[in-house]
Enzyme design. Structure first.
Site, PDB file in Angstrom:
ATOM      1  N   ALA A  67      78.985 181.103  64.146  1.00 55.92           N
ATOM      2  CA  ALA A  67      79.116 182.480  63.678  1.00 55.92           C
ATOM      3  C   ALA A  67      80.161 182.474  62.574  1.00 55.92           C
ATOM      4  O   ALA A  67      81.027 181.596  62.530  1.00 55.92           O
ATOM      5  CB  ALA A  67      79.572 183.360  64.830  1.00 55.92           C
ATOM      6  N   GLU A 116      73.967 177.434  69.637  1.00 58.46           N
ATOM      7  CA  GLU A 116      73.336 178.479  70.461  1.00 58.46           C
ATOM      8  C   GLU A 116      71.983 178.900  69.868  1.00 58.46           C
ATOM      9  O   GLU A 116      71.028 179.159  70.589  1.00 58.46           O
ATOM     10  CB  GLU A 116      74.277 179.688  70.587  1.00 58.46           C
ATOM     11  N   GLU A 136      84.128 177.098  70.487  1.00 61.78           N
ATOM     12  CA  GLU A 136      84.730 178.443  70.579  1.00 61.78           C
ATOM     13  C   GLU A 136      86.091 178.456  71.259  1.00 61.78           C
ATOM     14  O   GLU A 136      86.977 179.217  70.877  1.00 61.78           O
ATOM     15  CB  GLU A 136      83.779 179.405  71.325  1.00 61.78           C
TER      16      GLU A 136
END
Ligand code: COA
Length: 258
Positions: A67, A116, A136
Site C-alpha cells: 500500500a 495480499e 507491516e
C-alpha cells in the site's frame, strides 16, 4: 474510461492482462489505483470474451511493493479502518470472488498489500527473482488487506506467523516450497508460463470455473458449510448449457465448444 495507473491488454485470445502501472513507486497501491483496478475488473467481469485474467506489475522490479505508505502516514484509527475496509471490498475480496480465474504473475517485489493482492488471486506464478513478505509490523501496523487470513490459508498458521511477525522477505523458491506460489519460472518465461496456464484453464467450461471458485471459497467463509455449498453448486451445474455441451462432447468423442 482513461486510467492513470493501470494498463489493460489482451496478450492471447480469451486472456486479459491487467498491469499496475506506477513503476517509479514500485507499483505501490494508492487509493486511485485501487479504484481503477476495481473499475477494470468490473469491465472484465462483463466481457464474455475474457476467460482468464492475469494480474501483474509494470517494470521488472516490482509486482506491487505494498500500500502507498505516503498516503496513510497521518491517518487516524477510523481512517485506517476505512482504508482497510474499502480496499478489501473494492479490490481484494472482489478479485477473490471474481467468477473468472485470476492469475498473479509476480514479476518482482510483492510486499504488504502487494503480497495480499497476489494472495487474493486464485493462482500465483512468480519470477525467480521475486521477493515476498508482509513488512507491516516494521511500520507499526498489521496487514490490512486480508493478509492475516489468506496467508495462513495458503501456508499454514506457523509459517504465516513467522512471515508476519518477522516482517522479513522470502525468496520465490521458499514461497514455492511453502505453497505460497504455484510455480517459479525464469523472469523471461513468466508471461509465457502464465499464458500457457491461462489457455489450459480457458479450455474448460467458464460456468464450471466460476462455480468451482465459489465452492472452494465456501470453506473459508464464516458460517458456511463448504461441503453443503459444494453439493448445491454441483447440482446447479446440471442445469447449465455448459454441462450439456461438456457431457455431450465427451459422449460424442469430440472437443467441447464452450
Ligand atoms: N509506498 C509508497 N512508496 C513506495 C513504496 C510503498 N509501499 N514502496 C516503494 N516506494 C517508493 C519509494 O518511496 C521510492 O520513491 P522515491 O524514488 O520517490 O523516493 C520508490 O518507490 C523506489 O523505492 P526504493 O525504496 O528507493 O527502492 P529500493 O530498491 O531501495 O527498495 C523496497 C525496494 C521494496 C525494499 C523498498 O521500496 C521498500 O521497503 N518499500 C516498502 C515496502 C513496504 O513496507 N510495504 C508495505 C506497506 S504497508
Amino acid at each position: 474510461m482513461k486510467f492513470q495507473n493501470t494498463l489493460l491488454d489482451f496478450p492471447a485470445a480469451g486472456v486479459a492482462r491487467v498491469m499496475v502501472n506506477r513503476p517509479t513507486k514500485l507499483n505501490a497501491l494508492n487509493s486511485d489505483t485501487i479504484a481503477e483496478l476495481h473499475a477494470v475488473f468490473v469491465t472484465l467481469k462483463a466481457d464474455n470474451s475474457v476467460r482468464v485474467v492475469l494480474l501483474t506489475g509494470a517494470g521488472d522490479k516490482a509486482f506491487v511493493a505494498g500500500a502507498d505508505i505516503s498516503e496513510f502516514s497521518t491517518f487516524s484509527s477510523e481512517e485506517g479502518m476505512l482504508l482497510a475496509r474499502q480496499g478489501q471490498t473494492l479490490l481484494f475480496d472482489f478479485i477473490e470472488n471474481f467468477p473468472k480465474p485470476v492469475i498473479a504473475a509476480i514479476n518482482g517485489f510483492a510486499l504488504g498489500g502487494g503480497l495480499e493482492l497476489a494472495m487474493a488471486c486464485h493462482l500465483r506464478c512468480a519470477s525467480a527473482h521475486a521477493k515476498m513478505g508482509l513488512p507491516e509490523v516494521s511500520l507499526g501496523l498489521i496487514p490490512g488487506y486480508g493478509g492475516t487470513q489468506r496467508l495462513p490459508q495458503l501456508v499454514g498458521k506457523g509459517r504465516a506467523l513467522e512471515l508476519i511477525l518477522t516482517g522479513g522477505m522470502i525468496a520465490a523458491e521458499t514461497a514455492l516450497n511453502s505453497g505460497l506460489v504455484n510455480a517459479v519460472v525464469a523472469p523471461e518465461d513468466l508471461l509465457s508460463h502464465c499464458l500457457e496456464l491461462a489457455q489450459k484453464i480457458s479450455r474448460n467450461s467458464p460456468q464450471a470455473l466460476g462455480t468451482a471458485i465459489q465452492a472452494v471459497l465456501a470453506n473459508y467463509s464464516d458460517g458456511r458449510d463448504g461441503f453443503e455449498a459444494e453439493i448445491q453448486n454441483f447440482g446447479a451445474c446440471f442445469g447449465t448449457a455448459d454441462f450439456q455441451e461438456g457431457t455431450q462432447a465427451f459422449l460424442q468423442k469430440r472437443k467441447p465448444k464452450f
